[in-house]
Enzyme design. Structure first.
Site, PDB file in Angstrom:
ATOM      1  N   HIS A  39      10.735  -6.372  -8.562  1.00  0.00           N
ATOM      2  CA  HIS A  39      10.343  -4.964  -8.448  1.00  0.00           C
ATOM      3  C   HIS A  39      11.546  -4.081  -8.106  1.00  0.00           C
ATOM      4  CE1 HIS A  39       7.817  -1.686  -6.222  1.00  0.00           C
ATOM      5  NE2 HIS A  39       8.247  -1.273  -7.395  1.00  0.00           N
TER       6      HIS A  39
ATOM      7  N   HIS B 120      14.016  -0.690 -10.127  1.00  0.00           N
ATOM      8  CA  HIS B 120      14.523   0.477  -9.391  1.00  0.00           C
ATOM      9  C   HIS B 120      16.051   0.516  -9.422  1.00  0.00           C
ATOM     10  CE1 HIS B 120      10.929   2.186  -7.237  1.00  0.00           C
ATOM     11  NE2 HIS B 120      10.429   1.014  -7.585  1.00  0.00           N
TER      12      HIS B 120
ATOM     13  N   HIS C  92       7.666  -1.754 -14.739  1.00  0.00           N
ATOM     14  CA  HIS C  92       7.489  -1.270 -13.367  1.00  0.00           C
ATOM     15  C   HIS C  92       6.008  -1.141 -13.016  1.00  0.00           C
ATOM     16  CE1 HIS C  92       7.066   1.909 -10.256  1.00  0.00           C
ATOM     17  NE2 HIS C  92       7.953   1.134  -9.650  1.00  0.00           N
TER      18      HIS C  92
ATOM     19  N   ASN D 180       4.216  -2.841  -9.850  1.00  0.00           N
ATOM     20  CA  ASN D 180       3.973  -1.965  -8.705  1.00  0.00           C
ATOM     21  C   ASN D 180       2.514  -1.702  -8.382  1.00  0.00           C
ATOM     22  OD1 ASN D 180       5.230   0.064  -6.714  1.00  0.00           O
ATOM     23  ND2 ASN D 180       3.751   1.319  -7.830  1.00  0.00           N
TER      24      ASN D 180
ATOM     25  N   ILE E  84       7.527   5.797  -8.024  1.00  0.00           N
ATOM     26  CA  ILE E  84       6.983   5.458  -6.709  1.00  0.00           C
ATOM     27  C   ILE E  84       7.326   4.016  -6.418  1.00  0.00           C
ATOM     28  CG2 ILE E  84       4.728   4.753  -7.602  1.00  0.00           C
ATOM     29  CD1 ILE E  84       5.485   6.461  -4.194  1.00  0.00           C
TER      30      ILE E  84
END
Length: 915
Positions: A575, A580, A766, A770, A915
Site C-alpha cells: 500500500h 503512495h 490503490h 486501501n 487517501i
C-alpha cells in the site's frame, strides 16, 4: 449568466462539427483575404448548462462570437480601397468561474470586504490575453489590452459555491487565436480560479481549464499564466506561446533553495529525513530513508531547517499545523470537510487522546470475544471530562454520542463487512485462504545463509502429502495446485529487534495452500520462523490443520500470526510504498517537466490529484516516529526501515498487473488469451476484475498516445516527455537509477506501457489495497495488525496457562483494547470515500478538459467501458460457480467496482491516490 453557454467544444470528431469547423475556417480565410477580420453576428446567445452539454454529446459545435454589429460595421467602413491597412480594435468577452469557500472565518470575511472596497481605487484583478502568433512589431506574442474583472465588489457577498465574473478585452482584428491568459491578483487574498472562457473569436469559444489558486501580487509578484485547453507537443507550440511555456515550467521548478511557504507552487525533491524528531529524545530518532544506505523514493521538498540535535534531520511541523505541499496540491474545502480528510484530523487530534485517557490499566485487554462484539453493538465508554466540546468538533457522525447529564460519551464503531454475511467466517480456513491469494510454491529464501540460517524451508513433503486430495507433491506442483504466502525474507532480518520491543511478538511466516477441485484454496501448512540466534532452540516450526482441540487453538494462533505478517506487508509495502511513495516522484517530475498544455500532462492530471497532500499528511501523522503506523503494526519503530528494505526489490517494470501476476506465479503468458496471459486460479477475483480495468486503461492510453505520436521519432524528440521520464528515474528514484530493468522510452508501445502502469497504480491498484481495510480489518481477530504473544511450545513456561485457557491466551495475543480501537478508528477513516471523490472514467469539467474533439470522444468511450465493467463485476458476484466471491457467508468481491457512494463501502476506484 452565460457561464455554461461555453460548454461547446472547439472541435469534434463528429461529421456535423467538422462541417461547422470547416465553415468557421472558411470564413476566417475569406475575411483574411479581404483584409477584414471580423465575423458578423446577430445577438450573443446564452445557453443553459443542459443545452450546452447536450450539444457537446451530439457533437454540435456552434461558435459564439461576442461582437456587436456596430463594431462589425466599423470594421467594414475602415477597410476603404486605397486606405492604409490598419488593424481594427474590437472587444471580446471573458467569463471567469471562481470557486468560493462556503465557510469563512471572521478574518477572511474582513479581508473579502477590504478587497471589495479597494476595488474602487484600482486594486483589482487584471487580465491580459496572449495570442498564439508573434507580433512582427514587438517580436513578442500578440497581446490584448489589459482588462479588469468586473463586479467583484458587487458580488462579494454572494454565498454560492461558484461565482461567475466577466471582463472585456480590446484586441486587434488581426490578433489570431488566443492561446494564453495572464492574471494579476492585486487583492489581499488568494482566490481559486476554476475556468475561463473567451467568447468572440471566429474559432468559437476558447476554454481555459485553470483549477488553480491565484495568489496576491503582494505575496507573489508577477502574473499567473494559464494556457487554453488546446494541447500542444513542445515542437508544435505556437511561436507566441513558446517563451511562456518555458517560463511557467521554470517558475514551478524553483531554485531548490529556501523554506517553502504554504502559498508556493514549487515542486522539488528531498529524502525522507523528517520522520523522526531527535529534539524530543533518542526514542524519537529515526534514520533517513533515501540514499545509498537505505534506498527509498524521493518526496516533495519543504526546505524546513534542520533539527537542533541532528543537522541531517529536517525539523518537523507537528499536527495540527499544515505541512508544505504546493498550493494547488492541498485539499480543496469540500475534501477538507469530507470524511476522508476531516475525519482523519479528528481521529488523530481528538479521538486518539480520548481513547488513551479513557482506557484504564484495568480494562486494557479484551476478556472475551463479547468485548470485541460490544464495540459495534454497545460502544466504548469515553471519559470526556471537560472535553465534551470535542464531540461537536469530531467529524464522526453517528459514531460518538454524549451520554445525557454526564461527562462520558460512547464511541460506537460500524460493523465491518466481514461480519455481515457470517459472524464466524474469519475462523474458517477457506476464508483465511480467500483473503490471502498470493504467489506459487515451493519457497526458498534469498537471505544470506551465514546470517539467517539455511535458505531451505522447513516445510517438507510429509507435512502436506496427506492433504492433496490423493495427489503426490510432484503431481500437485505440475498441475499448479500448490501456492505459498511468503513473508519469510521481509520479516526475518527485523525479528530480533521487533521481538525485543515491549508487547510485540512476531514470526517470519510461510503458508502453503492447495487449490482444490472447486477452485478454492485451503491452507495445509504454516511455517513459523525465528532468527537462529533467538531464544528458542527451534528457529523453524511447522503447524498443520487441527487434529484435536489443542492443535485447533495452535492453528488459530498460527493463522493470526500469518494475518499479522500480511497486515504489516500490506500496509508498509504493497500500500504505502508501491502506490503512495513510488508514485510521488512521477508526479513531481510531471509538474516540473511537462507543461500544462502537454497532452501527456493532461492525460495524467486527474491521476495525480491530492497524492502529494495525503503523502505529506502521512509523514506528519501516520508513518512518523510514534505515529499511527508504528503504534498499530507489529514492526513498531522499524516499520519504515522494513518498507525501505522492500524498496530494494521494487521494479517498475513488474508493477503493471499482467507482469505482477506472472512474477508472482499466479498466471503464465498466453498470447491466445484476451489479456495475453492465463490465470492459474481461474476464480481469482482481484486478477479477473483487475484485468478488465487494466485493459480498459491500456486501450484508452493507446488511443491517446497514437493520436499525438503517430510515429516513434516524435516520442524520442519530445524533450519535455523525455525529461519527465528521465527525472522520475534519475532524481525521483535516484537510488535505483542504474538498474537495467527500467523500461526504455523510445516508441509508442513503451509510452503506453509506462502510462498504463502509472494510471493503474494510482487508481485500481490503490483502491484494491486501501478501501477494504476497515471492511476486512475492522474486526481485529480477522486481521490483527500486531501480535503480542508467540505460539506456545510444550517447553514454554506459559504452555500450561495456554492449555488451561486457550481462549484467553488467544485474546491476550491480539492487540490491546487501546491498540485495537485506535487502529479501527484510523482504518475506518482511511477506508472512507469523500463526497467529492472523482472515480475512474470521470474528470473535472469533462466537456472542456481538452480542446481536441477526437480525444474528448475517446474519453467518453473509455468512461462507457468502465460502466460496462461495473455491470460485469456485479454479474460475476452473483455467479454461484465463482466460489471465491459468491456463496454462503462469502463476501462479494467489490473492491474493483469502479463507482461508489460516499463513506465506507468496500468498493469504488478513485482516479488517484487521495487517501
Amino acid at each position: 449568466m452565460g457561464a455554461f453557454s461555453i460548454f461547446e467544444r472547439s472541435s469534434s470528431s463528429s461529421s456535423s462539427s467538422k462541417v461547422l469547423l470547416n465553415q468557421s475556417t472558411f470564413w476566417q480565410n475569406k475575411l483574411l483575404q479581404q483584409k477584414k477580420f471580423l465575423v458578423p453576428v446577430q445577438q450573443r446567445r446564452v445557453h443553459s448548462r443542459k443545452a450546452g452539454a447536450a450539444g457537446v454529446r451530439r457533437g454540435i459545435n456552434n461558435p459564439v462570437a461576442a461582437l456587436s454589429e456596430d463594431l462589425v460595421k466599423g470594421a467594414a467602413s475602415s477597410a476603404v480601397p486605397g486606405a492604409a491597412e490598419k488593424p481594427v480594435k474590437f472587444k471580446v468577452r471573458a467569463v471567469l468561474t471562481v470557486r468560493k469557500n462556503i465557510k469563512e472565518d471572521f478574518k477572511e470575511t474582513l479581508v473579502n470586504q477590504f478587497d471589495a472596497l479597494t476595488e474602487k481605487i484600482g486594486r483589482n484583478v487584471v487580465l491580459e490575453l496572449v495570442g498564439t502568433e508573434v507580433d512582427p512589431r514587438t517580436k513578442g506574442p500578440k497581446k490584448s489590452r489589459e482588462a479588469v474583472l468586473k463586479d467583484w465588489s458587487k458580488k462579494s457577498n454572494v454565498k454560492a459555491e461558484r461565482v461567475h465574473y466577466t471582463a472585456e478585452f480590446l484586441v486587434d482584428s488581426n490578433f489570431g487565436t488566443p492561446g494564453a491568459i495572464t492574471v494579476a491578483n492585486k487583492h489581499q487574498k488568494e482566490f481559486f480560479l476554476e475556468t475561463i472562457t473567451i467568447e468572440g473569436f471566429a474559432c468559437g469559444p476558447v476554454h481555459f481549464q485553470c483549477n488553480s489558486w491565484v495568489q496576491s501580487t503582494k505575496d507573489h509578484p508577477g502574473k499567473r499564466i494559464f494556457f487554453a485547453n488546446q494541447p500542444y507537443l513542445p515542437s508544435e507550440t505556437p511561436a507566441g506561446l513558446r517563451a511562456l511555456r518555458e517560463k511557467e515550467l521554470k517558475d514551478i521548478r524553483g531554485t531548490g533553495k529556501g523554506v517553502r511557504k504554504l502559498s508556493d507552487r514549487i515542486y522539488d525533491y528531498d529524502v525522507y529525513n523528517d520522520l523522526g524528531n531527535p529534539d524530543r529524545g533518542s526514542e524519537f530518532v529515526r534514520p533517513s530513508l533515501g540514499g545509498e544506505q537505505r534506498p527509498y523514493p524521493r518526496r516533495c521538498r519543504t526546505g524546513r531547517l534542520p533539527t537542533d540535535t541532528d543537522m541531517h534531520a529536517e525539523s518537523r511541523i507537528e499536527k495540527p499545523l499544515p505541512i508544505y505541499v504546493p498550493r494547488d496540491e492541498q485539499f480543496e474545502e469540500s475534501k477538507q470537510d469530507a470524511f476522508s480528510a476531516g475525519r482523519l484530523q479528528g481521529v488523530l487530534h481528538n479521538l486518539i487522546p480520548l481513547l488513551k485517557a479513557s482506557i484504564s490499566a484495568r480494562n486494557q485487554d479484551f476478556s472475551g470475544f463479547a468485548d470485541i462484539d460490544s464495540l459495534y453493538s454497545e460502544g466504548l465508554l469515553l471519559n470526556l471530562g471537560l472535553k465534551d466540546g470535542l464531540l461537536k468538533k469530531l467529524p464522526l457522525p453517528n459514531v460518538v454520542s454524549k451520554i445525557q447529564e454526564s461527562s462520558q460519551g460512547l464511541l460506537k464503531y460500524n460493523s465491518p463487512k466481514i461480519l455481515s454475511r457470517d459472524k464466524f467466517a474469519w475462523l474458517r480456513d477457506d476464508e483465511f485462504a480467500r483473503q490471502a491469494l498470493a504467489g506459487a510454491f515451493p519457497p526458498v529464501s534469498n537471505l544470506d545463509p551465514k546470517i539467517y540460517g539455511p535458505q531451505e524451508s522447513a516445510l517438507k513433503e510429509e507435512h502436506i502429502i496427506g492433504q492433496l486430495d490423493g495427489m503426490s507433491v510432484q503431481q500437485a506442483l505440475e498441475e499448479n495446485k500448490l501456492y505459498v504466502l511468503d513473508f519469510h525474507d521481509i520479516y526475518l532480518p527485523f525479528l530480533d529487534r521487533i521481538n525485543a520491543l515491549d508487547g510485540r511478538k512476531s514470526y517470519a511466516t510461510r503458508t502453503i495452500f492447495f487449490l482444490n477441485s472447486l477452485g478454492t484454496l485451503k491452507p495445509i501448512a504454516i511455517e513459523l520462523s525465528l532468527p537462529p540466534s533467538g531464544p528458542s532452540p527451534r528457529s523453524k516450526r511447522v503447524l498443520t490443520p487441527a487434529a484435536d482441540a489443542t492443535s485447533n487453538w495452535l492453528w488459530q494462533l498460527a493463522k493470526a500470526h500469518v494475518c499479522s505478517n500480511d497486515a504489516g506487508v500490506h500496509q508498509l509495502v504493497n500500500h504505502w510504498l508501491r502506490t503512495h511513495a513510488c508514485m510521488e516522484p512521477f508526479i513531481l517530475a510531471a509538474h516540473r517537466q511537462l507543461s500544462a498544455m502537454h497532452p501527456i500532462y493532461k492525460l495524467l492530471d486527474p491521476h495525480m490529484r491530492y497524492t502529494l497532500e495525503i503523502n505529506a499528511l502521512a509523514r506528519q501523522n501516520l508513518i512518523n516516529a510514534d505515529g499511527v503506523i508504528e503504534s498499530c503494526f507489529t514492526p513498531g519503530r522499524y516499520c519504515m526501515e522494513m518498507s525501505a528494505a522492500a524498496y530494494k526489490n521494487w521494479r517498475f517494470d513488474k508493477e503493471g498487473l499482467p507482469a505482477d501476476l506472472i512474477r508472482r506465479g499466479m498466471a503464465v503468458p498466453d498470447p491466445t488469451q484476451p489479456h495475453g496471459l492465463k490465470l492459474l486460479i481461474e476464480d481469482y477475483p482481484y486478477a479477473a476484475d483487475g484485468l478488465l480495468i487494466w485493459s480498459a486503461i491500456e486501450d484508452w492510453v493507446r488511443t491517446y498516445v497514437n493520436h499525438y505520436y503517430p510515429n516513434s521519432s516524435q516520442i524520442c524528440d519530445d524533450k519535455e516527455l523525455q525529461s519527465w521520464y528521465a527525472e522520475s528515474i534519475n532524481t525521483g528514484h535516484a537510488d535505483l537509477r542504474h538498474e537495467s530493468w527500467w523500461p526504455t522510452l523510445s516508441n509508442g508501445d513503451d509510452l503506453v506501457s509506462i502510462l498504463t502502469t502509472i494510471i493503474w497504480l494510482a487508481s485500481a491498484q490503490h483502491a484494491a489495497l486501501n478501501f477494504g481495510q476497515y471492511p476486512y480489518g475492522g474486526y481485529v481477530p480477522n486481521r490483527p495488525p500486531l501480535m503480542r504473544r508467540l505460539v506456545p511450545d510444550e517447553n514454554d513456561p506459559e504452555y500450561t496457562s495456554f492449555l488451561a485457557g486457550p481462549h484467553k491466551y488467544f485474546l491476550l495475543a491480539l492487540p490491546s483494547v487501546l491498540q485495537a480501537t485506535k487502529y479501527m478508528a484510523v482504518v475506518d477513516t482511511l477506508s472512507t470515500h469523500s463526497p467529492d471523490e472523482e472515480y475512474l472514467g470521470e474528470r473535472q469539467q469533462p466537456w472542456i478538459w481538452s480542446g481536441d474533439g477526437e480525444i474528448t470522444e475517446a474519453f467518453f468511450e473509455f468512461s462507457a467501458e468502465i460502466g460496462r465493467i461495473e455491470k460485469e463485476i456485479e454479474k460475476r458476484n452473483s455467479d454461484p460457480s465463482r466460489r471465491n466471491r459468491c456463496g454462503a457467508g462469502v463476501l462479494p468481491y467489490e473492491l474493483l467496482v469502479p463507482s461508489s457512494e460516499p463513506g465506507v463501502t468496500c468498493k469504488g476506484v478513485p482516479n488517484s491516490v487521495s487517501i
